[in-house]
Design an enzyme around this catalytic site. Sequence first.
Site, PDB file in Angstrom:
ATOM      1  CD  GLU A  31      -2.620   1.628   0.174  1.00  0.00           C
ATOM      2  OE1 GLU A  31      -2.881   2.831  -0.033  1.00  0.00           O
ATOM      3  OE2 GLU A  31      -3.012   0.708  -0.590  1.00  0.00           O
ATOM      4  CG  HIS A  33       5.705   0.233  -3.244  1.00  0.00           C
ATOM      5  ND1 HIS A  33       5.720  -0.941  -2.529  1.00  0.00           N
ATOM      6  CD2 HIS A  33       6.994   0.633  -3.324  1.00  0.00           C
ATOM      7  CE1 HIS A  33       6.953  -1.254  -2.210  1.00  0.00           C
ATOM      8  NE2 HIS A  33       7.757  -0.311  -2.671  1.00  0.00           N
ATOM      9  CD  GLN A  57      18.963  -0.004  -4.181  1.00  0.00           C
ATOM     10  OE1 GLN A  57      18.888   0.676  -5.208  1.00  0.00           O
ATOM     11  NE2 GLN A  57      18.044   0.042  -3.220  1.00  0.00           N
ATOM     12  CG  LEU A 185       2.352  -0.565   5.207  1.00  0.00           C
ATOM     13  CD1 LEU A 185       1.301  -0.401   4.104  1.00  0.00           C
ATOM     14  CD2 LEU A 185       2.068  -1.837   6.011  1.00  0.00           C
TER      15      LEU A 185
END
EC number: 6.3.2.1
Length: 282
Positions: A31, A33, A57, A185
Amino acid sequence: MHIVHTIADLRSALAGRGRPAFVPTMGNLHEGHLSLVRTARQHGDVTVASIFVNRLQFLPHEDFDSYPRTWDSDCSKLQAAHCDLLFAPREADLYPEAQTFKVQPDPTLADMLEGHFRPGFFTGVCTVVMKLFSAVFATTGGGAAIFGKKDYQQLMVIQRMVQQFALPITIIAGDTARADSGLALSSRNGYLNAEQLQQAMALSQALKTLAQASRTGRIPLADLETQAIGQLQALGWEPDYLTVRLRSNLQIPSAADLATAPLVTLGAAKLGSTRLIDNLEF
């Protein structure tokens, strides 16, 4: 939703569609994103998301190979969020040869906190973001890019990069999406078992407690940070840092700053084998 895999096809798909609003992701969408995608729809003529797990990374011991890849679910979620265009390059599309030119961020911002515990991380982030920006915006005259505040230091590094290179891109910060428990999240939350998900809320609670205590000025900040780390350790966590910093530059606040300056408390800690990060502005 149109899906493309190469930079040439992306630029062709964007031709004549106005200014893009771009949300870069590594997939395994949640959610948080999707809220960024919805924000993007308010800031451009065409909404673009990318899915690319960026090898540059990840440190050698980190979870590049096991990072969750959930393509079908991601596409369904993006389509439901009314994303117009998905750029999903393969590694050979984005890095057709070894990426020997890299973007080195300002060490005064990037070598502390996440950069200290994950050396080279922000070089990898800046390099891929610069390449994604070039792919999305080079032929469109600029646009907007949306990044979440959960990755607070990353957001600041990207903002500074855009400023220093005078890129024609507006960086928009999206608020951190949270579960009912307060847990931020994250794609890595999927690594947590049911018991750990219940325990994971302790990180956001520790940051809130640290923020409240730091404003009083009764106990030195370094002692408060040590106490916060110790409290998480007593719950079975392995903290890297819990700290209070100035929002403007992530430097350590003075005693006067603690009273009134805009601050942020940031934390990173392992619960089991899962490393979680979070922050709280105050």
